[in-house]
Design a protein around this motif. Sequence first.
Motif, PDB file in Angstrom:
ATOM      1  N   LEU A 309       0.839  -1.194   0.000  1.00 41.78           N
ATOM      2  CA  LEU A 309       0.000   0.000   0.000  1.00 41.78           C
ATOM      3  C   LEU A 309       0.875   1.245   0.000  1.00 41.78           C
ATOM      4  N   THR A 310       0.382   2.288  -0.619  1.00 37.87           N
ATOM      5  CA  THR A 310       1.111   3.555  -0.679  1.00 37.87           C
ATOM      6  C   THR A 310       0.580   4.495   0.388  1.00 37.87           C
ATOM      7  N   GLN A 311       1.493   4.932   1.268  1.00 42.41           N
ATOM      8  CA  GLN A 311       1.129   5.875   2.325  1.00 42.41           C
ATOM      9  C   GLN A 311       2.180   6.971   2.375  1.00 42.41           C
ATOM     10  N   ASN A 312       1.721   8.201   2.294  1.00 46.28           N
ATOM     11  CA  ASN A 312       2.623   9.355   2.339  1.00 46.28           C
ATOM     12  C   ASN A 312       3.726   9.257   1.293  1.00 46.28           C
ATOM     13  N   GLY A 313       3.346   8.751   0.114  1.00 45.02           N
ATOM     14  CA  GLY A 313       4.295   8.666  -0.989  1.00 45.02           C
ATOM     15  C   GLY A 313       5.253   7.502  -0.901  1.00 45.02           C
ATOM     16  N   GLN A 314       5.109   6.613   0.080  1.00 41.94           N
ATOM     17  CA  GLN A 314       5.997   5.466   0.233  1.00 41.94           C
ATOM     18  C   GLN A 314       5.185   4.177   0.236  1.00 41.94           C
ATOM     19  N   ASP A 315       5.820   3.108  -0.292  1.00 44.34           N
ATOM     20  CA  ASP A 315       5.187   1.797  -0.271  1.00 44.34           C
ATOM     21  C   ASP A 315       5.352   1.155   1.098  1.00 44.34           C
ATOM     22  N   VAL A 316       4.256   0.669   1.652  1.00 46.73           N
ATOM     23  CA  VAL A 316       4.275  -0.130   2.868  1.00 46.73           C
ATOM     24  C   VAL A 316       4.014  -1.568   2.435  1.00 46.73           C
ATOM     25  N   VAL A 317       4.997  -2.443   2.660  1.00 42.57           N
ATOM     26  CA  VAL A 317       4.935  -3.790   2.095  1.00 42.57           C
ATOM     27  C   VAL A 317       5.032  -4.837   3.195  1.00 42.57           C
ATOM     28  N   GLN A 318       4.153  -5.804   3.154  1.00 39.74           N
ATOM     29  CA  GLN A 318       4.235  -7.029   3.956  1.00 39.74           C
ATOM     30  C   GLN A 318       3.966  -8.183   3.002  1.00 39.74           C
ATOM     31  N   ASN A 319       5.011  -8.854   2.557  1.00 40.14           N
ATOM     32  CA  ASN A 319       4.855  -9.890   1.534  1.00 40.14           C
ATOM     33  C   ASN A 319       5.488 -11.220   1.915  1.00 40.14           C
ATOM     34  N   GLN A 320       5.744 -11.434   3.225  1.00 41.52           N
ATOM     35  CA  GLN A 320       6.371 -12.682   3.655  1.00 41.52           C
ATOM     36  C   GLN A 320       5.462 -13.445   4.605  1.00 41.52           C
ATOM     37  N   LEU A 321       5.567 -14.763   4.533  1.00 44.63           N
ATOM     38  CA  LEU A 321       4.863 -15.662   5.435  1.00 44.63           C
ATOM     39  C   LEU A 321       5.891 -16.566   6.104  1.00 44.63           C
ATOM     40  N   GLN A 322       5.778 -16.700   7.418  1.00 50.34           N
ATOM     41  CA  GLN A 322       6.664 -17.587   8.159  1.00 50.34           C
ATOM     42  C   GLN A 322       6.019 -18.970   8.232  1.00 50.34           C
ATOM     43  N   VAL A 323       6.790 -20.012   7.921  1.00 50.44           N
ATOM     44  CA  VAL A 323       6.270 -21.377   7.903  1.00 50.44           C
ATOM     45  C   VAL A 323       7.137 -22.244   8.812  1.00 50.44           C
ATOM     46  N   PRO A 324       6.613 -23.410   9.253  1.00 52.45           N
ATOM     47  CA  PRO A 324       7.262 -24.136  10.357  1.00 52.45           C
ATOM     48  C   PRO A 324       8.469 -24.976   9.982  1.00 52.45           C
ATOM     49  N   GLY A 325       8.915 -25.008   8.742  1.00 53.30           N
ATOM     50  CA  GLY A 325      10.122 -25.746   8.405  1.00 53.30           C
ATOM     51  C   GLY A 325       9.904 -27.201   8.063  1.00 53.30           C
ATOM     52  N   HIS A 326       8.669 -27.586   7.656  1.00 55.44           N
ATOM     53  CA  HIS A 326       8.441 -28.947   7.179  1.00 55.44           C
ATOM     54  C   HIS A 326       9.066 -29.124   5.799  1.00 55.44           C
ATOM     55  N   VAL A 327       9.396 -30.369   5.451  1.00 53.74           N
ATOM     56  CA  VAL A 327       9.917 -30.661   4.115  1.00 53.74           C
ATOM     57  C   VAL A 327       8.764 -30.616   3.120  1.00 53.74           C
ATOM     58  N   VAL A 328       8.845 -29.735   2.134  1.00 55.82           N
ATOM     59  CA  VAL A 328       7.812 -29.615   1.101  1.00 55.82           C
ATOM     60  C   VAL A 328       8.494 -29.495  -0.260  1.00 55.82           C
ATOM     61  N   GLN A 329       7.774 -29.909  -1.296  1.00 52.38           N
ATOM     62  CA  GLN A 329       8.245 -29.714  -2.663  1.00 52.38           C
ATOM     63  C   GLN A 329       7.197 -29.000  -3.511  1.00 52.38           C
ATOM     64  N   GLN A 330       5.977 -28.852  -2.972  1.00 53.63           N
ATOM     65  CA  GLN A 330       4.924 -28.128  -3.664  1.00 53.63           C
ATOM     66  C   GLN A 330       4.279 -27.140  -2.689  1.00 53.63           C
ATOM     67  N   LEU A 331       3.969 -25.948  -3.192  1.00 50.26           N
ATOM     68  CA  LEU A 331       3.304 -24.918  -2.401  1.00 50.26           C
ATOM     69  C   LEU A 331       2.014 -24.501  -3.098  1.00 50.26           C
ATOM     70  N   LYS A 332       0.993 -24.183  -2.300  1.00 46.86           N
ATOM     71  CA  LYS A 332      -0.269 -23.671  -2.849  1.00 46.86           C
ATOM     72  C   LYS A 332      -0.716 -22.477  -2.021  1.00 46.86           C
ATOM     73  N   LEU A 333      -1.066 -21.384  -2.699  1.00 46.84           N
ATOM     74  CA  LEU A 333      -1.537 -20.171  -2.044  1.00 46.84           C
ATOM     75  C   LEU A 333      -2.988 -19.933  -2.425  1.00 46.84           C
ATOM     76  N   THR A 334      -3.848 -19.812  -1.412  1.00 49.05           N
ATOM     77  CA  THR A 334      -5.263 -19.503  -1.623  1.00 49.05           C
ATOM     78  C   THR A 334      -5.506 -18.073  -1.148  1.00 49.05           C
ATOM     79  N   VAL A 335      -6.073 -17.231  -2.038  1.00 49.19           N
ATOM     80  CA  VAL A 335      -6.234 -15.801  -1.785  1.00 49.19           C
ATOM     81  C   VAL A 335      -7.704 -15.468  -1.605  1.00 49.19           C
ATOM     82  N   ASP A 336      -8.007 -14.689  -0.563  1.00 50.86           N
ATOM     83  CA  ASP A 336      -9.357 -14.153  -0.380  1.00 50.86           C
ATOM     84  C   ASP A 336      -9.558 -13.050  -1.414  1.00 50.86           C
ATOM     85  N   GLU A 337     -10.398 -13.307  -2.398  1.00 46.72           N
ATOM     86  CA  GLU A 337     -10.543 -12.405  -3.532  1.00 46.72           C
ATOM     87  C   GLU A 337     -11.265 -11.099  -3.189  1.00 46.72           C
ATOM     88  N   ARG A 338     -11.821 -10.978  -1.985  1.00 44.02           N
ATOM     89  CA  ARG A 338     -12.501  -9.731  -1.631  1.00 44.02           C
ATOM     90  C   ARG A 338     -11.525  -8.560  -1.547  1.00 44.02           C
TER      91      ARG A 338
END
Length: 457
Positions: A309-338
Amino acid sequence: MNMKLNPGWLGVVGFCMALSVQAQEVPTDFTTQVPLSLSGEGPWYRLSLPLDVQLSARQTDLGDVRVFNGNGEAQAYSLAREQAPDGDEGVLNEVKWFPLYDSADARDGVPGVRVQSSANGTLVEVQPSSQLEAGEEVLRGWLLDASAIKAPLQQLILDWTSERDGFQRFSIEASDDLQRWHGWGEGQVARLSFADERVEQHEVALPGQRARYLRLLWQAPETAPALTSVQLKSASSSAVSQPLVWSGPLSGSRLRYGEYTWQLPMGLRVERVEVELGEANSLAPVTLEGRRETSLPWQTLSSGLLYRLTQNGQDVVQNQLQVPGHVVQQLKLTVDERGGGLGAEAPKVRYAVRSTQLVFLARGAGPYTLALGNATVKAANLPLATLIPDYRPERLTTLGQASVDGGVAVTQATELAPSAALATNWKKIGLWAVLLLSVVFLAAMAFSLLRKPPAKS
């Protein structure tokens, strides 16, 4: 009974030993070879394996990693990963917090404080170093007392009074003596109204290191809120975690509107995922799932609010998710479209895993080569306590340094041709045949000696 070996038998045994030596691993048995450069004092050297080099391995546990000297001889080595096992969700700790005040016009500097602590380092009182008049003081941030936590700190969880809705941005610093501070990056939390609902982000990822005290300083002092709850999540183990290493951008595909998937090069213990937010004013509550292979069900790894989001002419960004460190080879992201979604194309992601330290004992002449990429060899790494006599964890940082020579460019060796692989197999088959034949010959010789009548005196 006096038994003498015939020279012919000794020749057979010697031939078998020669074949055994010839069958030892050599650099060309591995598909990837990376030159190494050494600095510092040996004979032990420590190498942080770059992620793109690790991805050249054919075994998830890096069992096919080797180090060779200039004569092609394998070196004794150990792998130091020190990562939390599957299912380790960490420990939540309630901590004390103390306000940091400064004058309203002191925007650049750090508030000076007088600190009173107990004999074990627990904070008792924190006061401004100079007396401020009423109306001059501004809440700049908070000092957190983590002295009772002896394990690495993984996550900060904050709650604050309701009159300070919106985004909260602050710097994070750590110290063990309240004198010397080092940066741990920036934190962002949020409380927003979204589609007739409240969307809240309370968690901030920490680097997985130990510290007795944390200092949070708000970037805009007049927006620092009054905290109502502070928790620190620590690892279950007291071992110091290795730093995170990040992958390059990874492209994915869209399953349906609002669902995206990505395929990792191999099974990895992913601890953080960063989603590229290409458009300004993006807001997306998301759920991240993962699995090791297609035949297994999806498992929830994390959920949260992603935004740019842009606030006072600057981008405010939160684009990381912390995950528990399980072994994975596939990722799936489900987005709330609202929130408007993330677009028709799957966004690129980056993932982070814990750095792997390889320690080897340099023997023989250089140059030294890191080799990996063989699905059939067995792991050959030793425990650190075996590789280094009188090993202590703090000794790891004092070892000589090894690094990938010339950056992280990986030289791929030519894949073993079918004829070469067949020749290798025939060599192993021949070795076993000769060994078995030797056992038969030795047994026959022993049997014939036993049947021989004793010599007459």
